[in-house]
Motif scaffolding. Structure first.
Motif, short mmCIF file in Angstrom:
data_model
loop_
_atom_site.label_atom_id
_atom_site.label_comp_id
_atom_site.label_asym_id
_atom_site.label_seq_id
_atom_site.Cartn_x
_atom_site.Cartn_y
_atom_site.Cartn_z
N MET A 158 -31.70 -13.83 4.48
CA MET A 158 -32.54 -15.03 4.31
C MET A 158 -33.74 -14.75 3.39
SD MET A 158 -33.94 -15.23 8.25
CE MET A 158 -35.52 -15.90 7.86
N PRO A 159 -33.46 -14.44 2.12
CA PRO A 159 -34.57 -14.12 1.20
C PRO A 159 -35.51 -15.30 0.98
CG PRO A 159 -32.51 -14.38 -0.01
CD PRO A 159 -32.16 -14.39 1.45
N PHE A 160 -35.04 -16.51 1.23
CA PHE A 160 -35.89 -17.69 1.02
C PHE A 160 -36.31 -18.33 2.34
CE2 PHE A 160 -33.43 -17.18 -2.89
CZ PHE A 160 -34.42 -17.29 -3.85
N GLY A 161 -36.21 -17.58 3.43
CA GLY A 161 -36.56 -18.14 4.74
C GLY A 161 -35.41 -18.94 5.30
N ILE A 180 -37.80 -23.77 4.83
CA ILE A 180 -37.18 -22.88 3.85
C ILE A 180 -37.84 -23.09 2.48
CG2 ILE A 180 -35.32 -24.48 3.21
CD1 ILE A 180 -33.43 -22.02 3.15
N CYS A 181 -37.85 -22.06 1.65
CA CYS A 181 -38.51 -22.11 0.33
C CYS A 181 -38.08 -23.35 -0.47
CB CYS A 181 -38.16 -20.85 -0.44
SG CYS A 181 -38.82 -20.87 -2.11
N ILE A 182 -39.07 -24.10 -0.86
CA ILE A 182 -38.80 -25.33 -1.61
C ILE A 182 -38.38 -25.02 -3.05
CG2 ILE A 182 -41.17 -25.71 -2.44
CD1 ILE A 182 -40.87 -28.64 -1.58
C1 HEM Z 1 -37.29 -15.20 -5.93
C2 HEM Z 1 -38.14 -16.19 -5.76
C3 HEM Z 1 -38.64 -16.70 -4.42
C4 HEM Z 1 -38.51 -16.16 -3.16
C5 HEM Z 1 -37.79 -14.85 -2.75
C6 HEM Z 1 -39.19 -17.06 -2.24
C7 HEM Z 1 -39.28 -16.86 -0.87
C8 HEM Z 1 -39.91 -17.73 0.01
C9 HEM Z 1 -39.98 -17.55 1.45
C10 HEM Z 1 -39.39 -16.38 2.24
C11 HEM Z 1 -40.65 -18.60 1.96
C12 HEM Z 1 -40.98 -18.87 3.44
C13 HEM Z 1 -39.89 -19.73 4.06
C14 HEM Z 1 -40.04 -19.88 5.57
O1 HEM Z 1 -41.17 -19.86 6.07
O2 HEM Z 1 -39.00 -20.04 6.28
C15 HEM Z 1 -41.04 -19.46 0.84
C16 HEM Z 1 -41.74 -20.64 0.97
C17 HEM Z 1 -42.14 -21.41 -0.09
N1 HEM Z 1 -41.82 -21.22 -1.42
FE1 HEM Z 1 -40.73 -19.72 -2.19
N2 HEM Z 1 -39.70 -18.11 -2.95
C18 HEM Z 1 -39.38 -17.94 -4.28
C19 HEM Z 1 -39.69 -18.79 -5.33
C20 HEM Z 1 -40.39 -19.96 -5.23
C21 HEM Z 1 -40.66 -20.87 -6.33
C22 HEM Z 1 -40.16 -20.68 -7.78
C23 HEM Z 1 -41.42 -21.88 -5.82
C24 HEM Z 1 -42.00 -23.09 -6.48
C25 HEM Z 1 -41.77 -23.44 -7.74
C26 HEM Z 1 -41.61 -21.62 -4.40
C27 HEM Z 1 -42.33 -22.40 -3.54
C28 HEM Z 1 -42.41 -22.22 -2.17
C29 HEM Z 1 -43.15 -23.11 -1.26
C30 HEM Z 1 -43.97 -24.34 -1.67
C31 HEM Z 1 -42.97 -22.60 0.03
C32 HEM Z 1 -43.51 -23.17 1.34
C33 HEM Z 1 -42.49 -24.15 1.92
C34 HEM Z 1 -42.96 -24.77 3.22
O3 HEM Z 1 -43.79 -24.16 3.92
O4 HEM Z 1 -42.47 -25.86 3.57
N3 HEM Z 1 -40.97 -20.45 -4.08
N4 HEM Z 1 -40.56 -18.91 -0.33
#
Ligand code: HEM
Length: 106
Positions: A62-65, A70-72
């Protein structure tokens, strides 16, 4: 970050989590757990082949949660990585040299 605040006292497999406690899923540790992954330190893209993918349990990778938060940016990030890789392979010829390490990270 995968931090969450527990909103009411909960018990998970005998472990009591009190209300208000902050908990987090340690993604790096999850992805390097020997109980879940064979040879976890090995760079092995074949783990994710169509054949092997079915063996991966929900939430094991789950690299993106996971879930409603989950990661938007997940799809944007994956698309950007694919474009970067395609451009790299289209514009450069990658060759091994004496210093190139193949396989494990030692
Ligand atoms: C390899 C790239 C990325 C990885 C590994 C990653 C990983 C993550 C993870 C693990 C979370 C937490 C999810 C959870 O709490 O279950 C997250 C949340 C988030 N990510 Fe990413 N992310 C990446 C790229 C991006 C990009 C490109 C954007 C925006 C353009 C982004 C925007 C966000 C936002 C706004 C949240 C919060 C979502 C929420 O709390 O509803 N991320 N990301």
């Amino acid at each position: 970050r995968t931090d969450r605040i527990c909103v009411r006292e909960t018990e998970v497999k005998g472990l009591k989590i009190p209300e208000g406690m902050q908990i987090a899923v340690p993604i790096y540790i999850l992805h390097h757990n020997e109980k879940l992954w064979q040879d976890p330190e090995k760079f092995d893209p074949e783990r994710f082949s169509a054949e092997n993918k079915a063996k991966i349990k929900p939430c094991q990778f789950m690299p993106f949660g996971f879930g409603p938060r989950i990661c938007i940016g997940k799809r944007l990030a994956i698309t950007e990585m694919k474009i970067a890789l395609a451009k790299l392979l289209r514009e450069f010829i990658l060759v091994k040299c004496d210093k190139t390490k193949v396989g494990t990270r030692e």
